[in-house]
Design an enzyme around this catalytic site. Sequence first.
Site, short mmCIF file in Angstrom:
data_model
loop_
_atom_site.label_atom_id
_atom_site.label_comp_id
_atom_site.label_asym_id
_atom_site.label_seq_id
_atom_site.Cartn_x
_atom_site.Cartn_y
_atom_site.Cartn_z
N LYS A 233 92.05 -4.96 93.33
CA LYS A 233 91.40 -3.72 93.75
C LYS A 233 91.29 -3.77 95.26
CE LYS A 233 87.00 -1.30 93.76
NZ LYS A 233 85.58 -1.37 93.37
N ASP A 332 77.05 3.65 88.71
CA ASP A 332 78.29 4.45 88.69
C ASP A 332 79.00 4.31 87.35
OD1 ASP A 332 79.93 6.33 89.82
OD2 ASP A 332 81.18 4.88 90.88
#
Length: 513
Positions: A233, A332
């Site tokens: 990522k 989130d």
Amino acid sequence: MACYSFLVFFVISRLLLLSSAEEESELNKTCPSFFPSCGNLGQFAFPFTNPKHPECGLMVVDNCNKPVQRNRLGKAGPFYNILNIAQDASITLEDQVFQNHLGNSSCESFENLTLPTSTSLSFHIKSNLSLFRCTDKLEKKLTSFHSTCNHSSFIYYNHPDEALPSILPPNCSLIQLPVNKNRKLDDLFNMLTSVFSLRVEVHRVCTECRWRGGQCQSDSEGNFQCANERTVKVLNDSKGNGEEFINEVASISRTSHVNVVALLGFCFEGRRRALIYEFVSNGSLEKFIYRNSSSIENHKLTWETLFQIAVGIARGLEYLHLGCSTRILHFDIKPHNILLDEDFCPKISDFGLAKICNRKESIISMTCARGTVGYIAPEVFCRNIGEVSYKSDVYSYGMMIFEMTGGRKNADVGDNGGSDVYFPHWIYKRLEKDEELGLQGIENEEDIEYARKMIIVSLWCIQTNPSSRPTMSRVVEMLEGSLDSLQIPPKPFLSSPCSRADSSTIQSILITL
């Protein structure tokens, strides 16, 4: 505070780098860059491997302790003697059976050299001759081998310097065989050779697999697999001095749970930062739940699978809230941040907005709102509703489960095009009137039970008042308990979508990812 963040970052970075180094060392021991010398071939590397490490390559080189080494291009088929393996992964082979046929001028020479195809490798003969085996004589003038084989077919061959016909002659099949560089054009048998070179090309999927630290393998049916792979990522736009990066490393490095993605390591250079996660093969949940997604047609999830995913996510959040030495609030939770492995086991990922607090603390102090529009609990951007706490994750979880059951975004317009069709309100009315849910894919009573459980639990999770929402432990109990024991909660009165003006105002103060 800045000094504390730096200290946390420094300590964790040292631990993770040591862990990554040990893991990389173990991987290198298992799959060395170059294998030990094998007979006259010397050392060789991927895509070749030896019998001791069949999982480390795509072609096994055998008989290293004998005068002549050999290999098999595919899972089945003949063995070839290996004369040379070049640095560019091209390989020179000898087909002993073919040599015998050529030496006897046998028509059995004219069998196609079958090169296997796979999702990992492809092979190309560097120098070959195209022949045509035809059941009838050809009218078109091609250089002809004036003989029939077994009195049933005619063999024709194109001149090596001429292009192949654009259309295969009728009643003919194409045969490609290796050609001798010192060929005599008047004798077909002398033109062919049993020693030939193949160009070996590793396909992109395999190259990408190895770039991510994985091992290219083939299963028993020859299908491609990427084992021990890692995910990268990359945080190209890290805010400030890298708080989001430090935050994610500090948060996830504290975790170890089947429903939370594992962080294997990280690296950074200047403002570029990357996190290295375990590989999760099926990607994000969002690919499988929305009706307009291309992936959902390839693998439609059953209601049982959806239910098990919902339970797994709930267990992961329960662990983050209660199972660590500190309490981790994700802030989130949404389908994009739920990854699915090969068995569709969910794993919570992306901790860039997470908050770490003492387990005894229930109220979180926040200087600004965080999360994604559509999943943010109302108290996060409107403090008059209640205090921000782990119950904010509970709200996001409920909104996500609604999208899993409805197969669309919660605020998407309905079939009649009306902008007032909001799935949580629509489904609540159905439950109140004890009507059919009208959901897709329900085939039996078990599916109905799965769907009703998920919907009732979701309605509890999105209660406007945070104190009315259940803990994630209670969510797990409700999902795994009896449907008859679940009560329909009050209707959430602030859960409908905002007007366009309100939405733009909210989005201006929220962090949308």
